[in-house]
Scaffold this active site. Structure first.
Site, short mmCIF file in Angstrom:
data_model
loop_
_atom_site.label_atom_id
_atom_site.label_comp_id
_atom_site.label_asym_id
_atom_site.label_seq_id
_atom_site.Cartn_x
_atom_site.Cartn_y
_atom_site.Cartn_z
N VAL A 108 0.86 -1.17 0.00
CA VAL A 108 0.00 0.00 0.00
C VAL A 108 0.90 1.22 0.00
CG1 VAL A 108 -1.80 1.27 1.22
CG2 VAL A 108 -1.78 -1.24 1.28
N CYS A 109 0.67 2.14 -0.92
CA CYS A 109 1.40 3.40 -0.97
C CYS A 109 2.91 3.15 -1.07
CB CYS A 109 1.04 4.23 0.26
SG CYS A 109 1.46 5.98 0.15
N THR A 110 3.70 3.77 -0.20
CA THR A 110 5.16 3.65 -0.28
C THR A 110 5.68 2.32 0.26
OG1 THR A 110 5.34 4.81 1.84
CG2 THR A 110 5.53 6.14 -0.16
#
Length: 325
Positions: A108-110
């Site tokens: 998720v995300c970074t």
């Protein structure tokens, strides 16, 4: 048997990267009226995990003390510091073992940076938060990054864009496991899109780049940004620098990274987004004020760069700029 979902929370984790996906899977359990998922939060080190907002999160185990076997879905949550940090080698080894043993894994995300550090995204097509997509490409050139996608699947690898996109990804996983009807019920209960319109470009900072290149070239860029409705053909822009159209186009692409036409369209789309968000102008008026030949030209460019139509964009975002009666 319930599928085990293990969500790895690194130090300074973005709290919603953890809680958002977990709520989706928990709601799927409720809608399925059976324990379809067993949820676990794993940390990189002992003790509570301090999130980027300062809230401390209690984990269910430490990765280095957890057997990687038995995990069905492995997800790594993002952190604002993930692009700049190198994970503990022991965590990297565990991630490799867990990814190999799992049915699917992702981020998720970074969190994509953590998986990339472990070599788990090599040769894969992925996504991450639009603001750091360029950095992911620079640091890991073997990875193909789709900076606009909300979430991407490549084989057993599933990756999501920034923060709330982790919920979209989790909903897609629920749909894959339990079917469309259950996923729709989950989306309805959580008041979220079943399929979010457009990509994450619509949430970026308008796509306007800071002027770059030699000073004379920057002056041309500033002029275009200030006067998007004017005629900005290459020949006219070249005249501003006293160059031939061919020389100007070659110089512009070299120093800016886009052709003049691509850059001008990007600036016009940014101006159109600002006007649409105000709610004061219809798409047809916006087209003329931002340099598009007609509303159809605006619509095609908007769909290509933002992922939704100008009318849809205005409907979704104009309300934030208008006072209720």
């Amino acid at each position: 048997m319930p599928r085990e979902v293990a969500l790895v929370a690194m130090p300074n984790v973005q709290l919603l990267d953890v809680s958002g996906p977990l709520d989706v899977f928990a709601e799927a359990n409720a809608q399925a009226r059976a324990p379809a998922y067993r949820l676990r939060v794993l940390s990189a080190r002992p003790g509570p995990v301090r999130s980027s907002s300062g809230v401390r999160l209690m984990h269910d185990g430490v990765v280095t003390e957890t057997a990687p076997e038995g995990i069905d879905t492995l997800l790594v949550a993002g952190s604002p510091h993930a692009p700049d940090e190198v994970p503990d080698p022991r965590v990297v080894r565990w991630l490799r073992a867990a990814a190999a043993a799992s049915r699917r894994y992702g981020s998720v995300c970074t969190g994509a940076f953590v998986l990339a550090q472990a070599g788990l995204l090599d040769g894969k097509r992925v996504t991450t938060h639009w603001a750091v997509a360029g950095r992911l490409v620079e640091q890991f050139p073997t990875i193909t990054v789709d900076a606009d996608a909300i979430h991407v699947r490549d084989g057993k690898v599933w990756t999501a864009a920034g923060v709330t996109a982790g919920m979209d990804l989790s909903l897609a996983l629920v749909e894959k496991d339990l079917g469309r009807e259950t996923a729709r019920k989950v989306a309805s209960q959580l008041v979220m899109f079943f399929k979010r319109p457009g990509g994450q470009t619509q949430f970026s900072s308008k796509g306007v780049a800071v002027p770059v290149g030699r000073s004379a070239l920057q002056e041309v860029q500033r002029y275009v940004a200030a006067h998007p409705a004017e005629d900005h053909r290459v020949e006219l822009l070249a005249d501003r620098m006293g160059l031939s159209a061919r020389h100007f186009a070659r110089l512009f692409r070299k120093e800016v990274g886009l052709t003049p036409a691509e850059w001008v369209e990007q600036i016009r789309i940014a101006a159109a987004r600002t006007m649409l968000e105000s709610g004061q102008w219809a798409p047809k008026e916006v087209a003329g004020k931002c340099g598009f030949h007609d509303v159809d030209t605006l619509r095609r460019a908007f769909l290509r760069r933002v992922g939704i139509s100008p009318s849809e964009y205005r409907k979704h975002y104009a309300g934030t700029a208008r006072q209720a009666p």
